[in-house]
Design a protein around this motif. Structure first.
Motif, PDB file in Angstrom:
ATOM      1  N   ASN A  19      64.011   7.258 -32.471  1.00 60.05           N
ATOM      2  CA  ASN A  19      63.167   6.212 -31.878  1.00 60.05           C
ATOM      3  C   ASN A  19      63.657   5.878 -30.467  1.00 60.05           C
ATOM      4  OD1 ASN A  19      62.676   3.184 -31.277  1.00 60.05           O
ATOM      5  ND2 ASN A  19      61.222   3.613 -32.904  1.00 60.05           N
ATOM      6  N   PRO A  20      62.814   6.034 -29.439  1.00 64.35           N
ATOM      7  CA  PRO A  20      63.294   5.891 -28.063  1.00 64.35           C
ATOM      8  C   PRO A  20      63.775   4.492 -27.707  1.00 64.35           C
ATOM      9  CG  PRO A  20      60.901   6.164 -28.120  1.00 64.35           C
ATOM     10  CD  PRO A  20      61.393   6.456 -29.499  1.00 64.35           C
ATOM     11  N   VAL A  21      63.185   3.463 -28.310  1.00 60.10           N
ATOM     12  CA  VAL A  21      63.638   2.101 -28.026  1.00 60.10           C
ATOM     13  C   VAL A  21      65.033   1.879 -28.599  1.00 60.10           C
ATOM     14  CG1 VAL A  21      63.193  -0.355 -28.417  1.00 60.10           C
ATOM     15  CG2 VAL A  21      61.287   1.198 -27.926  1.00 60.10           C
ATOM     16  N   ILE A  22      65.232   2.282 -29.838  1.00 55.50           N
ATOM     17  CA  ILE A  22      66.551   2.128 -30.470  1.00 55.50           C
ATOM     18  C   ILE A  22      67.604   2.906 -29.703  1.00 55.50           C
ATOM     19  CG2 ILE A  22      67.905   2.640 -32.523  1.00 55.50           C
ATOM     20  CD1 ILE A  22      65.396   2.054 -34.192  1.00 55.50           C
ATOM     21  N   VAL A  23      67.302   4.151 -29.382  1.00 57.28           N
ATOM     22  CA  VAL A  23      68.282   4.987 -28.679  1.00 57.28           C
ATOM     23  C   VAL A  23      68.634   4.390 -27.325  1.00 57.28           C
ATOM     24  CG1 VAL A  23      68.615   7.244 -27.592  1.00 57.28           C
ATOM     25  CG2 VAL A  23      67.660   7.099 -29.908  1.00 57.28           C
ATOM     26  N   GLU A  24      67.631   3.950 -26.579  1.00 63.41           N
ATOM     27  CA  GLU A  24      67.904   3.347 -25.273  1.00 63.41           C
ATOM     28  C   GLU A  24      68.776   2.096 -25.412  1.00 63.41           C
ATOM     29  OE1 GLU A  24      65.385   1.973 -21.341  1.00 63.41           O
ATOM     30  OE2 GLU A  24      64.592   1.399 -23.305  1.00 63.41           O
ATOM     31  N   GLU A  25      68.476   1.261 -26.408  1.00 69.26           N
ATOM     32  CA  GLU A  25      69.208   0.005 -26.547  1.00 69.26           C
ATOM     33  C   GLU A  25      70.632   0.225 -27.058  1.00 69.26           C
ATOM     34  OE1 GLU A  25      65.278  -2.853 -26.952  1.00 69.26           O
ATOM     35  OE2 GLU A  25      66.539  -2.578 -28.712  1.00 69.26           O
ATOM     36  N   ILE A  26      70.834   1.195 -27.948  1.00 64.08           N
ATOM     37  CA  ILE A  26      72.195   1.541 -28.344  1.00 64.08           C
ATOM     38  C   ILE A  26      72.975   2.021 -27.118  1.00 64.08           C
ATOM     39  CG2 ILE A  26      73.607   3.200 -29.622  1.00 64.08           C
ATOM     40  CD1 ILE A  26      72.592   1.359 -31.618  1.00 64.08           C
ATOM     41  N   GLY A  27      72.322   2.817 -26.283  1.00 68.88           N
ATOM     42  CA  GLY A  27      72.969   3.264 -25.052  1.00 68.88           C
ATOM     43  C   GLY A  27      73.378   2.106 -24.167  1.00 68.88           C
TER      44      GLY A  27
ATOM     45  N   ALA B 225      76.668   4.002 -22.943  1.00 62.62           N
ATOM     46  CA  ALA B 225      76.808   5.415 -23.290  1.00 62.62           C
ATOM     47  C   ALA B 225      75.838   6.278 -22.499  1.00 62.62           C
ATOM     48  CB  ALA B 225      76.561   5.615 -24.783  1.00 62.62           C
ATOM     49  N   THR B 226      76.261   7.489 -22.202  1.00 65.52           N
ATOM     50  CA  THR B 226      75.394   8.501 -21.608  1.00 65.52           C
ATOM     51  C   THR B 226      75.093   9.626 -22.593  1.00 65.52           C
ATOM     52  OG1 THR B 226      77.318   9.641 -20.681  1.00 65.52           O
ATOM     53  CG2 THR B 226      76.203   8.020 -19.268  1.00 65.52           C
ATOM     54  N   GLU B 227      75.774   9.623 -23.732  1.00 69.95           N
ATOM     55  CA  GLU B 227      75.520  10.599 -24.789  1.00 69.95           C
ATOM     56  C   GLU B 227      75.602   9.898 -26.133  1.00 69.95           C
ATOM     57  OE1 GLU B 227      77.898  14.269 -26.883  1.00 69.95           O
ATOM     58  OE2 GLU B 227      77.771  14.308 -24.682  1.00 69.95           O
ATOM     59  N   LEU B 228      74.623  10.151 -26.995  1.00 69.01           N
ATOM     60  CA  LEU B 228      74.608   9.587 -28.341  1.00 69.01           C
ATOM     61  C   LEU B 228      74.184  10.645 -29.342  1.00 69.01           C
ATOM     62  CD1 LEU B 228      72.817   6.124 -27.855  1.00 69.01           C
ATOM     63  CD2 LEU B 228      75.233   6.475 -28.415  1.00 69.01           C
ATOM     64  N   ARG B 229      74.836  10.628 -30.482  1.00 69.63           N
ATOM     65  CA  ARG B 229      74.445  11.443 -31.618  1.00 69.63           C
ATOM     66  C   ARG B 229      74.285  10.545 -32.839  1.00 69.63           C
ATOM     67  NH1 ARG B 229      74.914  16.978 -31.204  1.00 69.63           N
ATOM     68  NH2 ARG B 229      75.853  17.681 -29.240  1.00 69.63           N
ATOM     69  N   VAL B 230      73.516  11.043 -33.811  1.00 64.17           N
ATOM     70  CA  VAL B 230      73.450  10.393 -35.110  1.00 64.17           C
ATOM     71  C   VAL B 230      74.699  10.800 -35.897  1.00 64.17           C
ATOM     72  CG1 VAL B 230      72.189  10.203 -37.281  1.00 64.17           C
ATOM     73  CG2 VAL B 230      70.933  10.373 -35.110  1.00 64.17           C
ATOM     74  N   TRP B 231      75.466   9.825 -36.355  1.00 66.67           N
ATOM     75  CA  TRP B 231      76.579  10.090 -37.268  1.00 66.67           C
ATOM     76  C   TRP B 231      75.976  10.348 -38.657  1.00 66.67           C
ATOM     77  CZ3 TRP B 231      80.367  11.659 -39.826  1.00 66.67           C
ATOM     78  CH2 TRP B 231      81.064  10.938 -40.799  1.00 66.67           C
TER      79      TRP B 231
ATOM     80  N   PHE C 257      74.447  16.426 -36.962  1.00 63.58           N
ATOM     81  CA  PHE C 257      74.783  15.255 -36.142  1.00 63.58           C
ATOM     82  C   PHE C 257      73.961  15.356 -34.849  1.00 63.58           C
ATOM     83  CE2 PHE C 257      78.468  16.848 -38.515  1.00 63.58           C
ATOM     84  CZ  PHE C 257      78.634  15.797 -39.414  1.00 63.58           C
ATOM     85  N   PRO C 258      72.645  15.166 -34.961  1.00 63.07           N
ATOM     86  CA  PRO C 258      71.762  15.519 -33.847  1.00 63.07           C
ATOM     87  C   PRO C 258      71.954  14.664 -32.602  1.00 63.07           C
ATOM     88  CG  PRO C 258      70.558  14.372 -35.580  1.00 63.07           C
ATOM     89  CD  PRO C 258      71.908  14.683 -36.131  1.00 63.07           C
ATOM     90  N   LEU C 259      71.826  15.325 -31.471  1.00 62.38           N
ATOM     91  CA  LEU C 259      71.900  14.675 -30.173  1.00 62.38           C
ATOM     92  C   LEU C 259      70.603  13.912 -29.919  1.00 62.38           C
ATOM     93  CD1 LEU C 259      73.711  14.539 -27.543  1.00 62.38           C
ATOM     94  CD2 LEU C 259      72.283  16.440 -26.701  1.00 62.38           C
ATOM     95  N   VAL C 260      70.706  12.623 -29.587  1.00 65.80           N
ATOM     96  CA  VAL C 260      69.504  11.834 -29.310  1.00 65.80           C
ATOM     97  C   VAL C 260      69.483  11.299 -27.880  1.00 65.80           C
ATOM     98  CG1 VAL C 260      69.133  11.165 -31.712  1.00 65.80           C
ATOM     99  CG2 VAL C 260      70.588   9.734 -30.260  1.00 65.80           C
TER     100      VAL C 260
END
Length: 261
Positions: free
Chosen positions: A82-90, A95-101, A256-259
């Protein structure tokens, strides 16, 4: 996108109620997919989650956990990206890189859904290091409030390191003492409306009481990790069998996909 006040609140407390990230139609689809994945569990030739288990440990008061439902459902695969979740976690982690644990459904059935005792997340994730580079997005698939077992969290607790031994010494969910070492303890109830996201740091103290209501309490926690997260081969976890990197390397791979990069 979160505003600076929201980011500052998270960095002070270690948790934050975000905005609505799912429409009613999307929530309905995820509920239907949850029921389907449970019905299809262990069927041959159908994509499966990693595990379905009773976190509560008591048959009479279950807290059902489904790990990596995103691997069994395209709807949940879309959710973890989800782009909103990913952006806000960043934003929250700079962060400049996030993966799903990994993700995990947490389902408390009506009337009998059990307690999730006080804990921190990352100290229980034995194959990850450091313990400070993960944040969870907890998305409600029902209106979650005091009546059906909402989470409760201790403000500022993520600043205090790994305190699992202390948390495991607390006899029940309602027995948090007033102080820990030099810190005054403030417990906050964390209701989350259906379709909204709630963020918490992996070291934030949290738990939830039972669901005595007539309604289910369904939610999914998606645990994200920054590029600082490394594999610790000395530990153990249900996801360990999927790791394909060497000890001390950045945890990465198909499971552990890159998002965000």
């Amino acid at each position: 996108m979160l505003n600076q006040t929201q980011v500052d609140t998270f960095r002070e407390k270690g948790f934050l109620l975000g905005n609505r990230v799912l429409s009613d139609e999307q929530v309905d689809e995820l509920r239907e997919e949850l029921a389907r994945v449970i019905d299809d569990y262990e069927k041959d030739e159908i994509a499966q989650p990693v595990r379905i288990a009773n976190l509560g440990g008591k048959e009479e008061s279950p807290v059902w956990q489904i790990v990596n439902i995103w691997e069994a459902s395209s709807a949940y695969h879309r959710l973890v990206h989800n782009p909103v979740i990913v952006e806000e976690i960043g934003q929250l982690m700079s962060a400049t890189e996030l993966r799903v644990w990994h993700d995990q459904i947490q389902y408390k059935p009506p009337k009998v859904g059990g307690v999730n005792r006080w804990h921190q997340d990352s100290p229980l994730w034995g194959i990850l290091t450091p313990k400070t580079s993960q944040v969870s997005a907890w998305v409600a698939l029902d209106d979650v409030d005091v009546s059906n077992g909402c989470m409760r969290m201790v403000a500022g607790s993520y600043h205090w390191g790994n305190q699992i031994p202390f948390l495991h010494s607390i006899k029940d969910i309602d027995s948090m003492p007033d102080r820990f070492e030099e810190y005054e303890l403030e417990v906050e109830l964390c209701p989350v409306p259906k379709g909204h996201v709630h963020y918490h740091h992996s070291l934030t103290w949290h738990g939830s009481h039972d669901n005595a209501s007539d309604s289910p309490r369904r939610a999914i926690a998606v645990h994200y990790m920054t590029g600082e997260t490394l594999y610790d081969a000395s530990g153990n976890h249900v996801m360990k069998r999927f790791v394909a990197v060497n000890d001390g390397d950045k945890l990465a791979g198909d499971h552990f996909p890159l998002v965000m990069d």
